[in-house]
Design an enzyme around this catalytic site. Structure first.
Site, PDB file in Angstrom:
ATOM      1  CB  SER A  57      -0.940   0.013   1.199  1.00  0.00           C
ATOM      2  OG  SER A  57      -0.203  -0.139   2.386  1.00  0.00           O
ATOM      3  CG  HIS A  82      -1.072   3.368   5.504  1.00  0.00           C
ATOM      4  ND1 HIS A  82      -2.368   2.914   5.552  1.00  0.00           N
ATOM      5  CD2 HIS A  82      -0.426   2.499   4.693  1.00  0.00           C
ATOM      6  CE1 HIS A  82      -2.480   1.821   4.822  1.00  0.00           C
ATOM      7  NE2 HIS A  82      -1.314   1.552   4.295  1.00  0.00           N
ATOM      8  CG  ASP A  92      -5.230   4.222   6.211  1.00  0.00           C
ATOM      9  OD1 ASP A  92      -4.134   4.452   6.759  1.00  0.00           O
ATOM     10  OD2 ASP A  92      -5.342   3.789   5.049  1.00  0.00           O
TER      11      ASP A  92
END
Lengths: 180, 167
Positions: free
Chosen positions: A57, A96, A123
């Site tokens: 990701s 992230h 998210d």
């Protein structure tokens, strides 16, 4: 054939004192690795100072199998930082980037929203039921550096545990049969 | 002392040590690069500015972003991640940072760019404080290396203001 004969001979000729010495040196190696790990935890202020990237990701920046070095300080969390966080109820940490920050005036508490660079949406789908924002206690550290490809060893050992057992078995055999 | 096992072990240890050393030096060399990035952001249009059903203000803007980030690239750079964030203060929150747009720049040639888009991510406040609000637009960049330490910095552009009434 000669090698097998040598191995069997060396197993037969083991003395107790030699065996104990070898067990102790093995113990020393394991404990010094543990000491280094705990010292890293102290220096970086984070519960896990090194993490392996497990998903795609954050591509093309971080690929699966890279390792990240983390650091946690009391500095406030700002947009753009790459953070590692745990969602309540899940044990796999997620790496992230922070895209939204709302910091309260009086208490200094902060609401944070994250998103993977390679993901389309933010998210919120990954957070716990009903949770819209992350808070400081969810965040384990900021990524400050990285090394490519080194994490593949950990991924292989986690996904195919048979390799872990083979490796430990071979290591044990090597320790027992070595002459010094 | 000269068996295959010992030699293989010594070779492997030496190779790994040298590799780690090279990675560290590559990362260290990034400290010596001279970085002179520049950027300009213009708000072309406020598309709409509403108070949403959940009580929070939301605004949609069209931005014109010009930037030259070529000097950030070194031989140890894998990509530069650039994003524009709106930063402002409200009575409840001492700092709000909302990312409006981001892009991944994989090569030096693509780092000198001009783009006109509406905001990629929704500009939503916590509350309804955005009327007449003054805010900064900051271009942040994050240099991700091939190995080693990551660098981040920003250019702050101030003086932007939202309209006094919803539209």
């Amino acid at each position: 054939m000669g090698y097998i004969g040598e191995t069997i001979d060396s197993i037969k000729s083991i003395q107790i004192r030699q065996l104990l010495t070898q067990a102790i040196s093995l113990g020393m190696i394991v404990t010094s690795a543990l000491i280094i790990w705990k010292a890293l935890m102290c220096v970086t202020g984070s519960e896990s100072p090194v993490v392996v990237v497990l998903s795609g990701s954050m591509e093309p920046g971080f690929k699966r199998g890279d390792i990240l070095f983390l650091h946690m300080s009391k500095d406030p969390i700002r947009a753009g930082e790459i953070v590692v966080f745990n969602v309540d109820g899940r044990d796999i940490p997620i790496v992230h980037r922070v895209i939204k920050v709302h910091e309260r005036d009086n208490t200094g508490e902060v609401d944070v929203l994250t998103k993977g660079d390679n993901n389309y949406g933010d998210d919120r789908l990954l957070y716990a039921e009903g949770q819209q924002w992350l808070h400081r206690h969810h965040i384990m550290g900021r990524a400050v550096g990285f090394l490519p490809y080194v994490g593949w060893v950990t991924i292989i050992m986690t996904e195919k545990p048979i390799i872990k057992y083979i490796l430990i078995g071979a290591l044990g055999l090597l320790v027992i049969t070595s002459k010094d | 002392m000269h068996s295959f096992g010992y030699r293989a072990n010594a070779l492997l240890t030496f190779a790994v040590t040298i590799l780690a050393f090279i990675c560290a030096i590559a990362s260290f060399s990034d400290n010596f690069s001279n970085q002179t990035p520049s950027a300009q952001i213009q708000i072309l249009n406020i598309n709409w500015f509403q108070k949403q059903p959940h009580g929070n203000d939301e605004v949609s803007l069209t931005l014109n972003i010009t930037a030259d980030l070529q000097s950030l690239f070194t031989w140890n750079t894998k990509q530069v991640f650039a994003f524009v964030a709106a930063e402002y203060k409200t009575s409840k929150n001492s700092l709000n940072q909302v990312s409006l747009w981001d892009a991944i720049i994989p090569e030096k040639e693509q780092a000198n760019f001009w783009i006109q888009i509406s905001n990629k991510y929704r500009f939503i406040d916590q509350g309804h404080n955005l009327r007449g609000k003054e805010f900064n637009l900051t271009l942040h960049w994050h240099v991700m290396p091939k190995t080693g330490k990551m660098f981040a910095d920003k250019i702050v552009m101030s003086g932007y203001r939202l309209p006094n009434a919803y539209r």
